[in-house]
Design a protein around this motif. Structure first.
Motif, PDB file in Angstrom:
ATOM      1  N   PHE A  34       0.859  -1.182   0.000  1.00  0.00           N
ATOM      2  CA  PHE A  34       0.000   0.000   0.000  1.00  0.00           C
ATOM      3  C   PHE A  34       0.896   1.233   0.000  1.00  0.00           C
ATOM      4  O   PHE A  34       2.128   1.123   0.117  1.00  0.00           O
ATOM      5  CB  PHE A  34      -0.940   0.009   1.216  1.00  0.00           C
ATOM      6  CG  PHE A  34      -0.239   0.104   2.543  1.00  0.00           C
ATOM      7  CD1 PHE A  34      -0.069   1.333   3.182  1.00  0.00           C
ATOM      8  CD2 PHE A  34       0.245  -1.034   3.180  1.00  0.00           C
ATOM      9  CE1 PHE A  34       0.572   1.426   4.414  1.00  0.00           C
ATOM     10  CE2 PHE A  34       0.882  -0.948   4.408  1.00  0.00           C
ATOM     11  CZ  PHE A  34       1.043   0.276   5.029  1.00  0.00           C
ATOM     12  N   SER A  35       0.315   2.399  -0.161  1.00  0.00           N
ATOM     13  CA  SER A  35       1.101   3.636  -0.144  1.00  0.00           C
ATOM     14  C   SER A  35       0.464   4.646   0.797  1.00  0.00           C
ATOM     15  O   SER A  35      -0.727   4.575   1.112  1.00  0.00           O
ATOM     16  CB  SER A  35       1.233   4.231  -1.553  1.00  0.00           C
ATOM     17  OG  SER A  35      -0.029   4.619  -2.065  1.00  0.00           O
ATOM     18  N   LEU A  36       1.301   5.582   1.236  1.00  0.00           N
ATOM     19  CA  LEU A  36       0.874   6.657   2.135  1.00  0.00           C
ATOM     20  C   LEU A  36       1.279   7.986   1.527  1.00  0.00           C
ATOM     21  O   LEU A  36       2.462   8.189   1.200  1.00  0.00           O
ATOM     22  CB  LEU A  36       1.520   6.488   3.505  1.00  0.00           C
ATOM     23  CG  LEU A  36       1.391   7.665   4.486  1.00  0.00           C
ATOM     24  CD1 LEU A  36      -0.069   7.862   4.897  1.00  0.00           C
ATOM     25  CD2 LEU A  36       2.261   7.447   5.716  1.00  0.00           C
ATOM     26  N   VAL A  37       0.330   8.885   1.365  1.00  0.00           N
ATOM     27  CA  VAL A  37       0.607  10.237   0.874  1.00  0.00           C
ATOM     28  C   VAL A  37       0.668  11.160   2.083  1.00  0.00           C
ATOM     29  O   VAL A  37      -0.309  11.302   2.828  1.00  0.00           O
ATOM     30  CB  VAL A  37      -0.470  10.727  -0.116  1.00  0.00           C
ATOM     31  CG1 VAL A  37      -0.121  12.122  -0.628  1.00  0.00           C
ATOM     32  CG2 VAL A  37      -0.611   9.752  -1.272  1.00  0.00           C
ATOM     33  N   ALA A  38       1.825  11.778   2.274  1.00  0.00           N
ATOM     34  CA  ALA A  38       2.015  12.657   3.427  1.00  0.00           C
ATOM     35  C   ALA A  38       1.240  13.958   3.247  1.00  0.00           C
ATOM     36  O   ALA A  38       1.059  14.427   2.122  1.00  0.00           O
ATOM     37  CB  ALA A  38       3.495  12.961   3.612  1.00  0.00           C
ATOM     38  N   PRO A  39       0.803  14.569   4.333  1.00  0.00           N
ATOM     39  CA  PRO A  39       0.132  15.872   4.240  1.00  0.00           C
ATOM     40  C   PRO A  39       1.118  16.958   3.834  1.00  0.00           C
ATOM     41  O   PRO A  39       2.334  16.729   3.790  1.00  0.00           O
ATOM     42  CB  PRO A  39      -0.401  16.100   5.656  1.00  0.00           C
ATOM     43  CG  PRO A  39       0.490  15.277   6.527  1.00  0.00           C
ATOM     44  CD  PRO A  39       0.859  14.075   5.721  1.00  0.00           C
ATOM     45  N   ALA A  40       0.597  18.145   3.553  1.00  0.00           N
ATOM     46  CA  ALA A  40       1.427  19.240   3.036  1.00  0.00           C
ATOM     47  C   ALA A  40       2.224  19.945   4.121  1.00  0.00           C
ATOM     48  O   ALA A  40       3.103  20.756   3.812  1.00  0.00           O
ATOM     49  CB  ALA A  40       0.543  20.251   2.303  1.00  0.00           C
ATOM     50  N   THR A  41       1.942  19.666   5.370  1.00  0.00           N
ATOM     51  CA  THR A  41       2.650  20.326   6.465  1.00  0.00           C
ATOM     52  C   THR A  41       3.292  19.286   7.373  1.00  0.00           C
ATOM     53  O   THR A  41       2.881  18.122   7.403  1.00  0.00           O
ATOM     54  CB  THR A  41       1.693  21.199   7.295  1.00  0.00           C
ATOM     55  OG1 THR A  41       0.608  20.383   7.783  1.00  0.00           O
ATOM     56  CG2 THR A  41       1.130  22.334   6.455  1.00  0.00           C
ATOM     57  N   GLY A  42       4.287  19.718   8.140  1.00  0.00           N
ATOM     58  CA  GLY A  42       5.011  18.831   9.024  1.00  0.00           C
ATOM     59  C   GLY A  42       4.129  18.264  10.130  1.00  0.00           C
ATOM     60  O   GLY A  42       3.317  18.968  10.730  1.00  0.00           O
TER      61      GLY A  42
END
Length: 210
Positions: free
Chosen positions: A128-136
């Motif tokens: 599976f994959s994980l897309v990180a959010p735009a902020t830390g």
């Protein structure tokens, strides 16, 4: 109608499991049992009980840090247990986005299998994959894996859970690095301020003595 009620109760119990041999509808995956809610796992549901089987080991393989907006590739790996077939459920806290890989599907923001997968070389993997959010921030991946014997009965199967922390960017820190906020005298600024104060005091004393 009364004879149908026990069947409904059995189906309700089986719905709490990742892989079911006797209830084919639930062999196609189940969400909500990743361990994100500690009270909701296959082990706590009473389904797929050990009954002499050895518990499997479950791990999540993938990067422990991502840049904001980056996509990371991961795999939930099940080893041991009855090791005939396996199923899984993965969830994430925070604002990360999960995407299903081959043999998996996304349901209500979580990932689960589309069908039990046969063990190969002592393990079964679900990508599976994980897309990180735009902020830390720091995310937690929650994963549950079920190792089953494939005998069309929930007994003799075993499950386990795992987690993986994923740091995104600065991990959600304030970013000031503990620097002085200007509200006091720093190590470098204290000497000039003290010198200026002494010079002012000296000038006043000279005027009084004149």
């Amino acid at each position: 109608m009364r004879s149908f009620l026990p069947s409904l109760r059995v189906a309700g119990v089986m719905a709490a499991c990742l892989v079911s041999g006797s209830a084919f509808a639930y062999a196609t995956g189940q969400t909500g049992y990743s361990g994100k809610d500690s009270a909701m796992t296959c082990a706590s549901s009473g389904c797929h009980t050990l009954a002499g089987a050895t518990a499997p080991t479950v791990t999540i393989d993938g990067p422990s840090s991502l840049a904001p907006g980056q996509t990371g590739n991961y795999a939930l790996i099940i080893r041991g247990g009855p090791a005939a077939r396996g199923g899984f459920n993965v969830a994430v806290d925070g604002s990360g986005t999960l995407n299903a890989g081959a043999g998996s599907k996304k349901v209500a923001g979580e990932i689960t299998h589309t069908g039990p997968k046969v063990f190969a070389n002592g393990e079964v993997r679900f990508d599976f994959s994980l897309v990180a959010p735009a902020t830390g921030t720091t995310l937690t991946l929650f994963g549950a894996g079920n190792s089953v014997n494939g005998n069309a009965n929930e007994t003799g199967d075993a499950s386990a859970t795992t987690t993986l922390k994923v740091k995104v960017g600065d991990g959600g820190s304030s970013g000031n690095g503990g620097e002085d906020d200007g509200g006091g005298c720093s190590a470098t600024g204290g000497v000039p301020l003290l010198g200026a104060a002494l010079m002012l005091l000296g000038a006043r004393l000279r005027r009084r003595g004149a």
